[in-house]
Design a protein around this motif. Sequence first.
Motif, PDB file in Angstrom:
ATOM      1  N   ASN A 170      55.898  55.211   6.680  1.00 13.82           N
ATOM      2  CA  ASN A 170      54.581  55.535   6.141  1.00 13.82           C
ATOM      3  C   ASN A 170      54.749  56.359   4.871  1.00 13.82           C
ATOM      4  OD1 ASN A 170      55.084  58.260   7.035  1.00 13.82           O
ATOM      5  ND2 ASN A 170      54.499  57.594   9.091  1.00 13.82           N
ATOM      6  N   GLN A 171      53.652  56.882   4.370  1.00 11.50           N
ATOM      7  CA  GLN A 171      53.660  57.656   3.134  1.00 11.50           C
ATOM      8  C   GLN A 171      53.567  59.157   3.393  1.00 11.50           C
ATOM      9  OE1 GLN A 171      53.989  56.476  -0.248  1.00 11.50           O
ATOM     10  NE2 GLN A 171      54.805  54.798   0.989  1.00 11.50           N
ATOM     11  N   ASP A 172      53.993  59.597   4.566  1.00 14.45           N
ATOM     12  CA  ASP A 172      54.051  61.027   4.842  1.00 14.45           C
ATOM     13  C   ASP A 172      55.197  61.659   4.063  1.00 14.45           C
ATOM     14  OD1 ASP A 172      51.865  61.185   6.510  1.00 14.45           O
ATOM     15  OD2 ASP A 172      53.016  60.714   8.308  1.00 14.45           O
ATOM     16  N   SER A 215      66.389  59.209   1.750  1.00 13.25           N
ATOM     17  CA  SER A 215      65.970  58.267   0.707  1.00 13.25           C
ATOM     18  C   SER A 215      64.464  58.014   0.719  1.00 13.25           C
ATOM     19  CB  SER A 215      66.709  56.938   0.883  1.00 13.25           C
ATOM     20  OG  SER A 215      66.344  56.314   2.116  1.00 13.25           O
ATOM     21  N   HIS A 216      63.766  58.604   1.675  1.00 11.34           N
ATOM     22  CA  HIS A 216      62.333  58.341   1.808  1.00 11.34           C
ATOM     23  C   HIS A 216      61.542  58.850   0.603  1.00 11.34           C
ATOM     24  CE1 HIS A 216      58.403  57.863   3.626  1.00 11.34           C
ATOM     25  NE2 HIS A 216      58.158  59.153   3.506  1.00 11.34           N
ATOM     26  N   ALA A 217      62.007  59.943  -0.031  1.00 10.64           N
ATOM     27  CA  ALA A 217      61.266  60.514  -1.161  1.00 10.64           C
ATOM     28  C   ALA A 217      61.116  59.499  -2.293  1.00 10.64           C
ATOM     29  CB  ALA A 217      61.965  61.772  -1.660  1.00 10.64           C
ATOM     30  N   ASN A 218      62.115  58.662  -2.502  1.00 12.19           N
ATOM     31  CA  ASN A 218      62.047  57.667  -3.579  1.00 12.19           C
ATOM     32  C   ASN A 218      61.043  56.564  -3.288  1.00 12.19           C
ATOM     33  OD1 ASN A 218      64.155  59.064  -4.876  1.00 12.19           O
ATOM     34  ND2 ASN A 218      65.706  57.903  -3.734  1.00 12.19           N
ATOM     35  N   GLU A 219      60.621  56.429  -2.031  1.00 14.03           N
ATOM     36  CA  GLU A 219      59.681  55.376  -1.658  1.00 14.03           C
ATOM     37  C   GLU A 219      58.229  55.845  -1.703  1.00 14.03           C
ATOM     38  OE1 GLU A 219      60.917  54.278   2.229  1.00 14.03           O
ATOM     39  OE2 GLU A 219      62.913  53.589   1.609  1.00 14.03           O
ATOM     40  N   LEU A 220      58.025  57.138  -1.929  1.00 11.79           N
ATOM     41  CA  LEU A 220      56.659  57.674  -1.951  1.00 11.79           C
ATOM     42  C   LEU A 220      55.941  57.255  -3.231  1.00 11.79           C
ATOM     43  CD1 LEU A 220      57.290  61.280  -0.570  1.00 11.79           C
ATOM     44  CD2 LEU A 220      56.223  59.362   0.626  1.00 11.79           C
ATOM     45  N   GLN A 221      54.732  56.734  -3.083  1.00 10.49           N
ATOM     46  CA  GLN A 221      53.945  56.321  -4.237  1.00 10.49           C
ATOM     47  C   GLN A 221      53.269  57.504  -4.921  1.00 10.49           C
ATOM     48  OE1 GLN A 221      51.250  53.366  -2.729  1.00 10.49           O
ATOM     49  NE2 GLN A 221      52.889  51.984  -2.053  1.00 10.49           N
ATOM     50  N   ASN A 224      53.254  63.605  -6.394  1.00 12.54           N
ATOM     51  CA  ASN A 224      53.087  64.994  -5.973  1.00 12.54           C
ATOM     52  C   ASN A 224      53.730  65.257  -4.610  1.00 12.54           C
ATOM     53  OD1 ASN A 224      51.614  65.780  -8.274  1.00 12.54           O
ATOM     54  ND2 ASN A 224      49.712  64.980  -7.389  1.00 12.54           N
ATOM     55  N   LYS A 225      53.845  64.211  -3.792  1.00 12.79           N
ATOM     56  CA  LYS A 225      54.459  64.378  -2.478  1.00 12.79           C
ATOM     57  C   LYS A 225      55.980  64.454  -2.552  1.00 12.79           C
ATOM     58  CE  LYS A 225      50.979  62.249   0.540  1.00 12.79           C
ATOM     59  NZ  LYS A 225      50.757  61.198   1.561  1.00 12.79           N
ATOM     60  N   ARG A 226      56.546  63.958  -3.637  1.00 14.71           N
ATOM     61  CA  ARG A 226      58.001  63.880  -3.711  1.00 14.71           C
ATOM     62  C   ARG A 226      58.651  65.253  -3.732  1.00 14.71           C
ATOM     63  NH1 ARG A 226      58.533  59.048  -8.244  1.00 14.71           N
ATOM     64  NH2 ARG A 226      57.632  57.390  -6.929  1.00 14.71           N
ATOM     65  N   MET A 227      58.001  66.228  -4.388  1.00 16.96           N
ATOM     66  CA  MET A 227      58.609  67.551  -4.422  1.00 16.96           C
ATOM     67  C   MET A 227      58.623  68.188  -3.040  1.00 16.96           C
ATOM     68  SD  MET A 227      55.756  69.851  -6.384  1.00 16.96           S
ATOM     69  CE  MET A 227      54.052  70.026  -5.783  1.00 16.96           C
ATOM     70  N   TYR A 228      57.666  67.824  -2.167  1.00 13.97           N
ATOM     71  CA  TYR A 228      57.687  68.314  -0.789  1.00 13.97           C
ATOM     72  C   TYR A 228      58.760  67.589   0.019  1.00 13.97           C
ATOM     73  CZ  TYR A 228      53.318  70.751  -1.770  1.00 13.97           C
ATOM     74  OH  TYR A 228      52.373  71.595  -2.287  1.00 13.97           O
ATOM     75  N   ALA A 229      58.879  66.281  -0.211  1.00 13.12           N
ATOM     76  CA  ALA A 229      59.905  65.519   0.508  1.00 13.12           C
ATOM     77  C   ALA A 229      61.307  65.957   0.099  1.00 13.12           C
ATOM     78  CB  ALA A 229      59.717  64.029   0.254  1.00 13.12           C
ATOM     79  N   ASN A 230      61.499  66.284  -1.182  1.00 13.97           N
ATOM     80  CA  ASN A 230      62.811  66.699  -1.673  1.00 13.97           C
ATOM     81  C   ASN A 230      63.132  68.155  -1.355  1.00 13.97           C
ATOM     82  OD1 ASN A 230      63.694  64.256  -2.888  1.00 13.97           O
ATOM     83  ND2 ASN A 230      62.339  64.621  -4.641  1.00 13.97           N
ATOM     84  N   ALA A 231      62.179  68.881  -0.767  1.00 15.21           N
ATOM     85  CA  ALA A 231      62.407  70.285  -0.439  1.00 15.21           C
ATOM     86  C   ALA A 231      63.288  70.455   0.793  1.00 15.21           C
ATOM     87  CB  ALA A 231      61.076  71.001  -0.220  1.00 15.21           C
ATOM     88  N   VAL A 232      63.501  69.380   1.557  1.00 13.96           N
ATOM     89  CA  VAL A 232      64.303  69.439   2.791  1.00 13.96           C
ATOM     90  C   VAL A 232      65.463  68.466   2.646  1.00 13.96           C
ATOM     91  CG1 VAL A 232      64.276  69.204   5.288  1.00 13.96           C
ATOM     92  CG2 VAL A 232      62.211  69.969   4.096  1.00 13.96           C
ATOM     93  N   LYS A 233      66.685  68.930   2.915  1.00 10.07           N
ATOM     94  CA  LYS A 233      67.845  68.057   2.747  1.00 10.07           C
ATOM     95  C   LYS A 233      68.443  67.554   4.054  1.00 10.07           C
ATOM     96  CE  LYS A 233      71.129  71.899   2.102  1.00 10.07           C
ATOM     97  NZ  LYS A 233      72.151  72.454   1.176  1.00 10.07           N
ATOM     98  N   SER A 234      68.118  68.194   5.178  1.00  8.83           N
ATOM     99  CA  SER A 234      68.648  67.702   6.451  1.00  8.83           C
ATOM    100  C   SER A 234      67.790  68.221   7.596  1.00  8.83           C
ATOM    101  CB  SER A 234      70.108  68.129   6.664  1.00  8.83           C
ATOM    102  OG  SER A 234      70.205  69.528   6.807  1.00  8.83           O
ATOM    103  N   GLY A 235      67.922  67.569   8.738  1.00 10.91           N
ATOM    104  CA  GLY A 235      67.166  67.988   9.924  1.00 10.91           C
ATOM    105  C   GLY A 235      67.829  67.500  11.195  1.00 10.91           C
ATOM    106  N   GLN A 236      67.965  68.390  12.156  1.00 11.99           N
ATOM    107  CA  GLN A 236      68.493  68.049  13.482  1.00 11.99           C
ATOM    108  C   GLN A 236      67.339  68.076  14.483  1.00 11.99           C
ATOM    109  OE1 GLN A 236      70.822  69.666  11.438  1.00 11.99           O
ATOM    110  NE2 GLN A 236      72.091  67.847  11.559  1.00 11.99           N
ATOM    111  N   THR A 237      67.091  66.957  15.130  1.00  7.59           N
ATOM    112  CA  THR A 237      66.014  66.889  16.105  1.00  7.59           C
ATOM    113  C   THR A 237      66.453  67.522  17.415  1.00  7.59           C
ATOM    114  OG1 THR A 237      66.736  64.658  16.693  1.00  7.59           O
ATOM    115  CG2 THR A 237      64.931  64.847  15.120  1.00  7.59           C
TER     116      THR A 237
END
Length: 247
Positions: A170-172, A215-221, A224-237
Amino acid sequence: MKRTLLMLTLCLIVLMTTAQERKVQNKPYTDLRPLHLGILVGMNLQDIELENVGPQTITMEDGTTKTQTIVCDADKWNAGFSVGVLADLRLSQHLNLRLTPTMHFGAKHLTFYNMTELTPEGRLLEMTQDMKSTYISFPVGLKFSAERWNNYRPYIIAGVSQLVNLTSKNQDFLQLKRTDTMLEIGLGCDLYLPFFKLIPELKFCYSLTNALDTSHANELQDTNKRMYANAVKSGQTKMIVLTFYFE
């Protein structure tokens, strides 16, 4: 919810340490069967541990640049639902190999704090995301059981699980990878009832890999959302799973 998990853990400990007299055993020979099949239902709490980038340089649409610091945090526990099947193979008197394909339905609540921009009221600018997740997990674990006492038999379990994320793209702001691998450890107790065996279990799961799709940040249309997506580099669930098995 935390109080409920604490009470269930205490109940398991009490069942492990109490029982003063020998009683008539229900289903006394059931543990001698080489294979046990059953179903499971339960609930889960999903979380994600994020590593933020820190200050980043943003290129605006007019070509100018600016530095922004955005911090993301999973700030809520959301209860979810789990359902699956059980296959338990007896290896020895105290050791079993367990397979429990399971579907986990849940969500993670994320909040982004823009540390360099303020609202008209003077507060930090915040953005939120409800990251809904539907997993199919394929856990493989070893179950180490104590001696049975009356109609109780406590155990601990440890293993690994391969997860497949069924949530569509999605575009989240953030997106999880399609697959993930988790380490699992837990404890439970076999309760031998007259007609079946009930097994409550509390399990803790932690991702062994970076579950974030970087790589999801590059798919955002929306740029303005890209800077939020690029603010996180990794995540452990992470997950806490309370399960009830029926054999």
